[in-house]
Design a protein around this motif. Structure first.
Motif, PDB file in Angstrom:
ATOM      1  N   UNK A 214       5.889   4.278   5.090  1.00 56.06           N
ATOM      2  CA  UNK A 214       6.369   3.851   6.414  1.00 56.06           C
ATOM      3  C   UNK A 214       7.774   3.269   6.333  1.00 56.06           C
ATOM      4  N   UNK A 215       8.027   2.467   5.314  1.00 54.47           N
ATOM      5  CA  UNK A 215       9.369   1.871   5.162  1.00 54.47           C
ATOM      6  C   UNK A 215      10.405   2.958   4.874  1.00 54.47           C
ATOM      7  N   UNK A 216      10.032   3.908   4.010  1.00 57.97           N
ATOM      8  CA  UNK A 216      10.974   4.989   3.673  1.00 57.97           C
ATOM      9  C   UNK A 216      11.292   5.819   4.921  1.00 57.97           C
ATOM     10  N   UNK A 217      10.259   6.144   5.690  1.00 57.89           N
ATOM     11  CA  UNK A 217      10.467   6.989   6.883  1.00 57.89           C
ATOM     12  C   UNK A 217      11.394   6.293   7.883  1.00 57.89           C
TER      13      UNK A 217
ATOM     14  N   UNK B 171      16.850  -1.623   1.992  1.00 59.45           N
ATOM     15  CA  UNK B 171      16.232  -0.431   1.394  1.00 59.45           C
ATOM     16  C   UNK B 171      17.320   0.355   0.673  1.00 59.45           C
ATOM     17  N   UNK B 172      17.017   0.776  -0.566  1.00 60.33           N
ATOM     18  CA  UNK B 172      17.971   1.579  -1.340  1.00 60.33           C
ATOM     19  C   UNK B 172      17.303   2.871  -1.808  1.00 60.33           C
ATOM     20  N   UNK B 173      18.076   3.951  -1.750  1.00 61.45           N
ATOM     21  CA  UNK B 173      17.606   5.225  -2.302  1.00 61.45           C
ATOM     22  C   UNK B 173      18.541   5.639  -3.436  1.00 61.45           C
TER      23      UNK B 173
ATOM     24  N   UNK C   2      11.596  -8.951  10.671  1.00 60.27           N
ATOM     25  CA  UNK C   2      10.549  -8.713  11.675  1.00 60.27           C
ATOM     26  C   UNK C   2      10.789  -7.512  12.565  1.00 60.27           C
ATOM     27  N   UNK C   3      11.656  -6.597  12.112  1.00 52.40           N
ATOM     28  CA  UNK C   3      12.080  -5.491  12.983  1.00 52.40           C
ATOM     29  C   UNK C   3      10.945  -4.563  13.415  1.00 52.40           C
ATOM     30  N   UNK C   4      10.016  -4.265  12.541  1.00 54.18           N
ATOM     31  CA  UNK C   4       8.848  -3.458  12.936  1.00 54.18           C
ATOM     32  C   UNK C   4       7.603  -4.049  12.282  1.00 54.18           C
ATOM     33  N   UNK C   5       6.454  -3.446  12.590  1.00 55.33           N
ATOM     34  CA  UNK C   5       5.186  -4.059  12.152  1.00 55.33           C
ATOM     35  C   UNK C   5       5.077  -4.145  10.633  1.00 55.33           C
ATOM     36  N   UNK C   6       5.490  -3.082   9.947  1.00 61.39           N
ATOM     37  CA  UNK C   6       5.355  -3.094   8.481  1.00 61.39           C
ATOM     38  C   UNK C   6       6.265  -4.164   7.889  1.00 61.39           C
TER      39      UNK C   6
ATOM     40  N   UNK D 274       0.861  -1.191   0.000  1.00 58.70           N
ATOM     41  CA  UNK D 274       0.000   0.000   0.000  1.00 58.70           C
ATOM     42  C   UNK D 274       0.898   1.243   0.000  1.00 58.70           C
ATOM     43  N   UNK D 275       0.353   2.411  -0.400  1.00 59.30           N
ATOM     44  CA  UNK D 275       1.143   3.654  -0.316  1.00 59.30           C
ATOM     45  C   UNK D 275       1.631   3.913   1.111  1.00 59.30           C
ATOM     46  N   UNK D 276       0.791   3.579   2.104  1.00 59.59           N
ATOM     47  CA  UNK D 276       1.177   3.820   3.509  1.00 59.59           C
ATOM     48  C   UNK D 276       2.357   2.927   3.898  1.00 59.59           C
TER      49      UNK D 276
END
Ligand code: PD2
Ligand code: ZN
Length: 280
Positions: A109-112, A175-177, A147-151, A103-105
């Motif tokens: 959430x992952x980016x933040x 995660x890559x930017x 499993x580090x956070x809920x998302x 989802x967009x959320x």
């Protein structure tokens, strides 16, 4: 079943082996020519007497591989908590493009959560088994623990259902930017068996057998995931993902792939690598 192979096939196999082609490469050629794996195994096994050093029988290809159930050519797959779209499929290389994977959320959430922990991307160095800064990859990145956070936990569970592979066999999410101009030059995701550091890396979970790259933020231009061997370019659309698998650590899998330069805007991805065994 002990059907003898034809003299023509024997001659062709012998000439290929004598020319230095590997058994996995021969298997891939025969698969591409329409041979069933079982028939290929039989043909190769019958040659083993002449080429004892090849250990043909012990190199039976992996049959249990991660991947979605595409039986009946579904348009959608129920992946636990989400109905994922099947947008494109390819057999060789095995590539599946999924829509509505996040989802967009979830993307935001992952980016933040990742943004505050970004560092210039390191890649595992098969020469030594350590991690190094890689000039072929100009993005910034970080790893989440499994499993580090809920998302992260929710997404890992969804991926496990979708790809029919245990959560425990997956590496932590990367995660890559990519800023404008950043790219990831074509490479294979499996660890090169010829490199001295690879045995150390393989002690933890064995080889990588599949990759899922998920797009969290789309750039304005550029940034496709490319498969140069087959001329495929996957557009980095938010919430979608590209899956590909490789049953042997061999270029014959045609899984050479890269991240094309971002021309404008910022591209963010999450990558999940799947191992052959539990990754502890
Ligand atoms: O960001 C991509 O498109 C990309 C391309 C190639 C990511 C990876 N490889 C990877 O994370 O391995
Ligand atoms: Zn890659």
């Amino acid at each position: 079943m002990s059907q003898a192979i034809s003299p023509e096939l024997r001659e062709w196999l012998v000439s290929q082996l004598a020319a230095g082609h590997s058994v996995p490469a021969l298997r891939a050629s025969m698969r591409a020519a329409g041979w069933q794996d079982a028939a290929t195994d039989l043909a190769l096994a019958q040659l083993e007497a002449g080429f004892p050093h090849l250990e043909v029988a012990s190199k039976t290809p992996r049959t249990d591989m991660p991947g979605p159930n595409l039986e009946g050519a579904p348009l959608y797959i129920e992946a636990g908590d989400r109905r994922v779209q099947v947008l494109h499929t390819m057999r060789h290389p095995r590539v599946v493009v999924f829509g509505n994977l996040l989802s967009p959320e979830e993307c935001e959430g992952l980016i933040a959560a990742a943004r505050v922990r970004l560092a210039r991307s390191l890649t595992v160095e098969t020469r030594t088994g350590g991690e190094v800064l890689n000039v072929d990859r100009t993005s910034d990145g970080m790893f989440f623990e499994r499993g580090e956070n809920d998302i992260v936990a929710r997404l890992e569970q969804r991926i496990a259902v979708l790809l029919r592979w245990p959560v425990e066999f997956g590496e932590g999410l990367q995660i890559l930017r990519y800023a404008p101009g950043a790219q990831y030059r074509p490479h294979y995701d499996y660890f090169d068996p010829g490199e001295p550091g690879t045995p150390t890396i393989l002690k933890r979970g064995g080889q990588r057998v599949a990759t899922l790259v998920m797009y969290l933020q789309e750039p304005e231009q550029g940034g496709a995931t490319t498969f140069p061997d087959v001329g495929l370019e996957v557009t980095p659309m938010r919430g979608t993902g590209v899956f590909f698998s490789y049953d042997e650590p061999e270029p014959a899998t045609r899984t050479l792939h890269g991240g094309a330069p971002v021309l404008a805007g910022e591209k963010w991805v999450a990558t999940k690598w799947l191992r052959e065994r539990e990754f502890k």
